[in-house]
Design a protein around this motif. Structure first.
Motif, PDB file in Angstrom:
ATOM      1  N   ARG A 137       0.824  -1.225   0.000  1.00 34.05           N
ATOM      2  CA  ARG A 137       0.000   0.000   0.000  1.00 34.05           C
ATOM      3  C   ARG A 137       0.856   1.274   0.000  1.00 34.05           C
ATOM      4  O   ARG A 137       0.539   2.255   0.656  1.00 34.05           O
ATOM      5  N   ARG A 138       1.912   1.249  -0.779  1.00 32.47           N
ATOM      6  CA  ARG A 138       2.670   2.469  -1.001  1.00 32.47           C
ATOM      7  C   ARG A 138       1.951   3.333  -2.028  1.00 32.47           C
ATOM      8  O   ARG A 138       1.233   2.827  -2.896  1.00 32.47           O
ATOM      9  N   ALA A 139       2.182   4.635  -1.946  1.00 36.41           N
ATOM     10  CA  ALA A 139       1.583   5.529  -2.929  1.00 36.41           C
ATOM     11  C   ALA A 139       2.313   5.468  -4.266  1.00 36.41           C
ATOM     12  O   ALA A 139       1.728   5.744  -5.310  1.00 36.41           O
ATOM     13  N   ARG A 140       3.594   5.121  -4.252  1.00 36.91           N
ATOM     14  CA  ARG A 140       4.364   4.995  -5.480  1.00 36.91           C
ATOM     15  C   ARG A 140       5.562   4.087  -5.218  1.00 36.91           C
ATOM     16  O   ARG A 140       6.018   3.963  -4.081  1.00 36.91           O
ATOM     17  N   PRO A 141       6.084   3.454  -6.267  1.00 34.23           N
ATOM     18  CA  PRO A 141       7.231   2.564  -6.073  1.00 34.23           C
ATOM     19  C   PRO A 141       8.520   3.352  -5.895  1.00 34.23           C
ATOM     20  O   PRO A 141       8.603   4.527  -6.279  1.00 34.23           O
ATOM     21  N   PRO A 142       9.539   2.720  -5.328  1.00 31.33           N
ATOM     22  CA  PRO A 142      10.834   3.398  -5.256  1.00 31.33           C
ATOM     23  C   PRO A 142      11.432   3.508  -6.652  1.00 31.33           C
ATOM     24  O   PRO A 142      11.137   2.711  -7.546  1.00 31.33           O
ATOM     25  N   GLU A 143      12.264   4.497  -6.831  1.00 39.02           N
ATOM     26  CA  GLU A 143      13.006   4.597  -8.083  1.00 39.02           C
ATOM     27  C   GLU A 143      14.113   3.547  -8.074  1.00 39.02           C
ATOM     28  O   GLU A 143      14.869   3.444  -7.109  1.00 39.02           O
ATOM     29  N   ILE A 144      14.196   2.755  -9.136  1.00 41.79           N
ATOM     30  CA  ILE A 144      15.274   1.777  -9.293  1.00 41.79           C
ATOM     31  C   ILE A 144      16.179   2.299 -10.398  1.00 41.79           C
ATOM     32  O   ILE A 144      15.793   2.334 -11.574  1.00 41.79           O
ATOM     33  N   ALA A 145      17.380   2.714 -10.041  1.00 38.54           N
ATOM     34  CA  ALA A 145      18.296   3.312 -11.003  1.00 38.54           C
ATOM     35  C   ALA A 145      19.010   2.241 -11.821  1.00 38.54           C
ATOM     36  O   ALA A 145      19.021   1.063 -11.472  1.00 38.54           O
ATOM     37  N   ALA A 146      19.611   2.665 -12.910  1.00 41.55           N
ATOM     38  CA  ALA A 146      20.499   1.785 -13.659  1.00 41.55           C
ATOM     39  C   ALA A 146      21.735   1.505 -12.804  1.00 41.55           C
ATOM     40  O   ALA A 146      22.093   2.310 -11.941  1.00 41.55           O
ATOM     41  N   PRO A 147      22.392   0.360 -13.011  1.00 37.06           N
ATOM     42  CA  PRO A 147      23.588   0.062 -12.228  1.00 37.06           C
ATOM     43  C   PRO A 147      24.621   1.187 -12.321  1.00 37.06           C
ATOM     44  O   PRO A 147      24.858   1.744 -13.394  1.00 37.06           O
ATOM     45  N   SER A 148      25.216   1.512 -11.182  1.00 38.55           N
ATOM     46  CA  SER A 148      26.183   2.599 -11.098  1.00 38.55           C
ATOM     47  C   SER A 148      27.503   2.083 -10.539  1.00 38.55           C
ATOM     48  O   SER A 148      27.559   1.005  -9.941  1.00 38.55           O
ATOM     49  N   VAL A 149      28.545   2.862 -10.736  1.00 34.83           N
ATOM     50  CA  VAL A 149      29.839   2.557 -10.129  1.00 34.83           C
ATOM     51  C   VAL A 149      30.084   3.554  -9.003  1.00 34.83           C
ATOM     52  O   VAL A 149      29.345   4.534  -8.843  1.00 34.83           O
ATOM     53  N   LEU A 150      31.109   3.316  -8.223  1.00 37.26           N
ATOM     54  CA  LEU A 150      31.321   4.073  -6.993  1.00 37.26           C
ATOM     55  C   LEU A 150      31.392   5.583  -7.238  1.00 37.26           C
ATOM     56  O   LEU A 150      30.814   6.370  -6.483  1.00 37.26           O
ATOM     57  N   LYS A 151      32.081   5.998  -8.271  1.00 39.29           N
ATOM     58  CA  LYS A 151      32.248   7.429  -8.505  1.00 39.29           C
ATOM     59  C   LYS A 151      30.916   8.141  -8.749  1.00 39.29           C
ATOM     60  O   LYS A 151      30.808   9.340  -8.510  1.00 39.29           O
ATOM     61  N   ASP A 152      29.904   7.385  -9.200  1.00 35.78           N
ATOM     62  CA  ASP A 152      28.600   7.989  -9.479  1.00 35.78           C
ATOM     63  C   ASP A 152      27.871   8.433  -8.221  1.00 35.78           C
ATOM     64  O   ASP A 152      26.965   9.269  -8.286  1.00 35.78           O
ATOM     65  N   VAL A 153      28.215   7.848  -7.059  1.00 35.23           N
ATOM     66  CA  VAL A 153      27.485   8.183  -5.825  1.00 35.23           C
ATOM     67  C   VAL A 153      28.294   9.095  -4.901  1.00 35.23           C
ATOM     68  O   VAL A 153      27.798   9.484  -3.849  1.00 35.23           O
ATOM     69  N   LEU A 154      29.500   9.435  -5.293  1.00 36.45           N
ATOM     70  CA  LEU A 154      30.342  10.237  -4.405  1.00 36.45           C
ATOM     71  C   LEU A 154      29.778  11.625  -4.172  1.00 36.45           C
ATOM     72  O   LEU A 154      29.948  12.210  -3.105  1.00 36.45           O
ATOM     73  N   THR A 155      29.096  12.180  -5.167  1.00 33.14           N
ATOM     74  CA  THR A 155      28.554  13.536  -5.037  1.00 33.14           C
ATOM     75  C   THR A 155      27.068  13.543  -4.674  1.00 33.14           C
ATOM     76  O   THR A 155      26.410  14.568  -4.794  1.00 33.14           O
ATOM     77  N   LEU A 156      26.569  12.390  -4.264  1.00 29.99           N
ATOM     78  CA  LEU A 156      25.154  12.302  -3.889  1.00 29.99           C
ATOM     79  C   LEU A 156      24.815  13.325  -2.807  1.00 29.99           C
ATOM     80  O   LEU A 156      25.513  13.443  -1.801  1.00 29.99           O
ATOM     81  N   GLU A 157      23.746  14.073  -3.025  1.00 30.58           N
ATOM     82  CA  GLU A 157      23.308  15.054  -2.041  1.00 30.58           C
ATOM     83  C   GLU A 157      22.307  14.410  -1.091  1.00 30.58           C
ATOM     84  O   GLU A 157      21.262  13.926  -1.496  1.00 30.58           O
ATOM     85  N   SER A 158      22.656  14.386   0.180  1.00 31.01           N
ATOM     86  CA  SER A 158      21.783  13.797   1.192  1.00 31.01           C
ATOM     87  C   SER A 158      22.131  14.388   2.541  1.00 31.01           C
ATOM     88  O   SER A 158      23.290  14.747   2.795  1.00 31.01           O
ATOM     89  N   GLY A 159      21.138  14.482   3.412  1.00 32.77           N
ATOM     90  CA  GLY A 159      21.385  15.038   4.735  1.00 32.77           C
ATOM     91  C   GLY A 159      22.360  14.211   5.541  1.00 32.77           C
ATOM     92  O   GLY A 159      23.202  14.739   6.262  1.00 32.77           O
ATOM     93  N   CYS A 160      22.281  12.888   5.416  1.00 34.10           N
ATOM     94  CA  CYS A 160      23.184  11.969   6.120  1.00 34.10           C
ATOM     95  C   CYS A 160      23.559  10.852   5.159  1.00 34.10           C
ATOM     96  O   CYS A 160      22.708  10.348   4.417  1.00 34.10           O
TER      97      CYS A 160
END
Length: 238
Positions: A137-160
């Motif tokens: 009963r979720r309102a929408r599914p999670p986003e499933i991204a294409a496979p990434s490598v480590l450098k792709d997540v280094l600049t991820l913006e997140s509070g924690c």
């Protein structure tokens, strides 16, 4: 009685539609009838929907009033690619727990054959997430991204940004995490079988990720992902 929830494949004005196998499950398995009411996730809104027509591969709804949906925590999980049966299980359970996005991650210790085949699995993973979203009963599914490598997540913006690290000398999630982060924006990185390499840990920590431990035992990747998210959600409820 709690109404079952469906995520529309298409929305036009005050009409919503399910197509193909998605519609077939409602028409053949659940034997939907004209006039039945469900909750329909229609874009950015959750609305009541009344069945107008039912065919084997198409179900049409008339959309009614907006239904209030609880706000979901914005948790992103960077999930290292593992054997596909266990990857699918993890995606299903992470969806049930309410995570906002899942990024399949190819890292140093990812099996080369799995890494090569992961891109072809993304659509299947998205279908699994859609089915688990409707079941839970979720309102929408999670986003499933294409496979990434480590450098792709280094600049991820997140509070924690938390790096699950099997080294038991690290602080636990509850010791390190500000409960406020769990209620806003948080990213969790989960390593592969065999764990992160020392270089990967240094790179991630240098980019602002903070290593945390889930205890003294060594957990499989899919288990660590579920336990990590559950720990974050428990803090968010305080």
């Amino acid at each position: 009685m709690t109404r079952r929830r469906w995520i529309a494949d298409e929305v036009r004005d005050n009409r919503a539609y399910l197509f193909g196998a998605h519609a077939g499950h409602l028409s053949r398995v659940l034997r939907a009838r004209v006039g039945q009411e469900f909750e329909i996730s229609a874009g950015d809104q959750l609305r009541r929907g009344r069945v107008l027509s039912v065919a084997e591969d198409r179900v049409e709804f008339e959309l009614g009033e907006v239904v209030e949906a609880p706000s979901a925590p914005q948790i992103a999980v960077m999930l290292s690619v593992i054997k596909f049966d266990r990857m699918e299980w993890a995606i299903e359970k992470l969806t049930e727990l309410g995570v906002a996005s899942i990024v399949p991650l190819v890292v140093r210790r990812t099996d080369a054959r799995l890494a090569a085949a992961a891109g072809k699995r993304v659509e299947r993973w998205r279908r699994i997430a859609l089915e688990a979203s409707e079941q839970s009963r979720r309102a929408r599914p999670p986003e499933i991204a294409a496979p990434s490598v480590l450098k792709d997540v280094l600049t991820l913006e997140s509070g924690c940004k938390l790096l699950l690290n099997e080294n038991e000398s690290h602080a636990s999630v509850s010791e390190l995490l500000d409960p406020g982060c769990a209620k806003t924006s948080l990213a969790l990185a989960v390593g592969p079988e065999g764990g992160w390499t020392e270089d990967e840990v240094k790179i991630l920590e240098g980019a602002g990720w903070r290593s945390v431990s889930l205890g003294e035992t060594i957990l499989r990747t899919e288990t660590a992902a579920i336990v990590g998210v559950a720990a974050v959600l428990a803090l968010a409820d305080r």
